[in-house]
Design a protein around this motif. Sequence first.
Motif, PDB file in Angstrom:
ATOM      1  N   HIS A   1       9.950  -8.479 -11.219  1.00  0.00           N
ATOM      2  CA  HIS A   1       8.940  -7.643 -10.576  1.00  0.00           C
ATOM      3  C   HIS A   1       7.810  -8.523 -10.035  1.00  0.00           C
ATOM      4  N   LEU A   2       7.584  -8.484  -8.725  1.00  0.00           N
ATOM      5  CA  LEU A   2       6.480  -9.213  -8.106  1.00  0.00           C
ATOM      6  C   LEU A   2       5.372  -8.226  -7.777  1.00  0.00           C
ATOM      7  N   THR A   3       4.174  -8.520  -8.245  1.00  0.00           N
ATOM      8  CA  THR A   3       3.041  -7.631  -8.011  1.00  0.00           C
ATOM      9  C   THR A   3       1.875  -8.426  -7.443  1.00  0.00           C
ATOM     10  N   SER A   4       1.434  -8.041  -6.252  1.00  0.00           N
ATOM     11  CA  SER A   4       0.240  -8.657  -5.673  1.00  0.00           C
ATOM     12  C   SER A   4      -0.979  -7.853  -6.096  1.00  0.00           C
ATOM     13  N   THR A   5      -1.967  -8.534  -6.655  1.00  0.00           N
ATOM     14  CA  THR A   5      -3.191  -7.857  -7.080  1.00  0.00           C
ATOM     15  C   THR A   5      -4.291  -7.955  -6.031  1.00  0.00           C
ATOM     16  N   SER A   6      -3.988  -8.572  -4.885  1.00  0.00           N
ATOM     17  CA  SER A   6      -5.000  -8.748  -3.842  1.00  0.00           C
ATOM     18  C   SER A   6      -5.288  -7.420  -3.148  1.00  0.00           C
ATOM     19  N   PRO A   7      -6.554  -7.062  -2.985  1.00  0.00           N
ATOM     20  CA  PRO A   7      -6.896  -5.831  -2.269  1.00  0.00           C
ATOM     21  C   PRO A   7      -6.523  -5.951  -0.793  1.00  0.00           C
ATOM     22  N   PRO A   8      -6.259  -4.835  -0.123  1.00  0.00           N
ATOM     23  CA  PRO A   8      -5.944  -4.886   1.308  1.00  0.00           C
ATOM     24  C   PRO A   8      -7.159  -5.301   2.128  1.00  0.00           C
ATOM     25  N   ASN A   9      -6.918  -5.827   3.318  1.00  0.00           N
ATOM     26  CA  ASN A   9      -8.006  -6.315   4.171  1.00  0.00           C
ATOM     27  C   ASN A   9      -8.563  -5.246   5.105  1.00  0.00           C
ATOM     28  N   ARG A  10      -7.707  -4.355   5.588  1.00  0.00           N
ATOM     29  CA  ARG A  10      -8.169  -3.341   6.539  1.00  0.00           C
ATOM     30  C   ARG A  10      -9.158  -2.401   5.860  1.00  0.00           C
ATOM     31  N   PRO A  11     -10.260  -2.069   6.543  1.00  0.00           N
ATOM     32  CA  PRO A  11     -11.308  -1.239   5.920  1.00  0.00           C
ATOM     33  C   PRO A  11     -10.794   0.068   5.321  1.00  0.00           C
ATOM     34  N   LYS A  12      -9.969   0.810   6.052  1.00  0.00           N
ATOM     35  CA  LYS A  12      -9.482   2.092   5.532  1.00  0.00           C
ATOM     36  C   LYS A  12      -8.586   1.888   4.318  1.00  0.00           C
ATOM     37  N   ASP A  13      -7.753   0.851   4.372  1.00  0.00           N
ATOM     38  CA  ASP A  13      -6.890   0.561   3.227  1.00  0.00           C
ATOM     39  C   ASP A  13      -7.721   0.118   2.028  1.00  0.00           C
TER      40      ASP A  13
END
Length: 256
Positions: free
Chosen positions: A116-128
């Motif tokens: 299982h690969l999980t990215s903990t980085s928040p999205p960059n686009r403002p709405k996301d």
Amino acid sequence: MAIHLLTGDDESILRSKAHDLVAQLVGDGDRSLMVDEFDDDEYELRDAVDAAQTMPFLTERRVVVARQIGRFTTDELTPLLGYLDNPLDSTELVLVAGGGRLAKKLTDTVKATGGHLTSTSPPNRPKDRQTWVRVEAEEHGVRLDGAAAVRIAEQIGEDAGRLEGILAVIRSTYGEGVKISAAEVEPFLGEGGGVPPWDFTDAIDAGQTGKALTLMGRMIHGGERHPLQIMAILHSHYGKLARLDGADARSEHDAA
């Protein structure tokens, strides 16, 4: 049992998500009997692999956590890669990024072996990013209205690791499950975090001078960018615009 690889650029978010995952894997079990953690700067990867290959004692499974996995080179990963090809059924192995760039060989092997690969980085686009704030808030028992999520996302900017602390204070102040407005979160937001360069240059291009100056201040103070870095961002931005002069570009695709 499974292999879990957590990635991300923000150390505080990465640690928080790893903590939550381990708690989920332990469940009602005895953590002192189930969990082996390797976290210091000098641990040998072989020790973590040996722990993963050890049968559980007085429990149904073991949870082995190896942090700062990015500090190991591809050659140093050999014992771990060998284990991933034939993991022990009774072990949950949690690999946490950090300490350097992850070796591609490790990521590829985890994928190939069904991990299982999980990215903990928040999205960059403002709405996301706003959606991410609301989801994180709900996981912490905090209900934000749309305006509150927007306000928090704007204020923390690139400093996403601050979110957990803000949510903890909001929850302790208003209680769990109470819907919170933008006005109610305002006292807990603190200084604005850094912002990405494209927000700054977009404001300039739109002729929003006041907003651009505010964002520049946040890049310097919240984002800790040196003024010369700001100059480099502007130089790069206007250099790209100059190259487009006379190119008859009519869309983002043409400009690229």
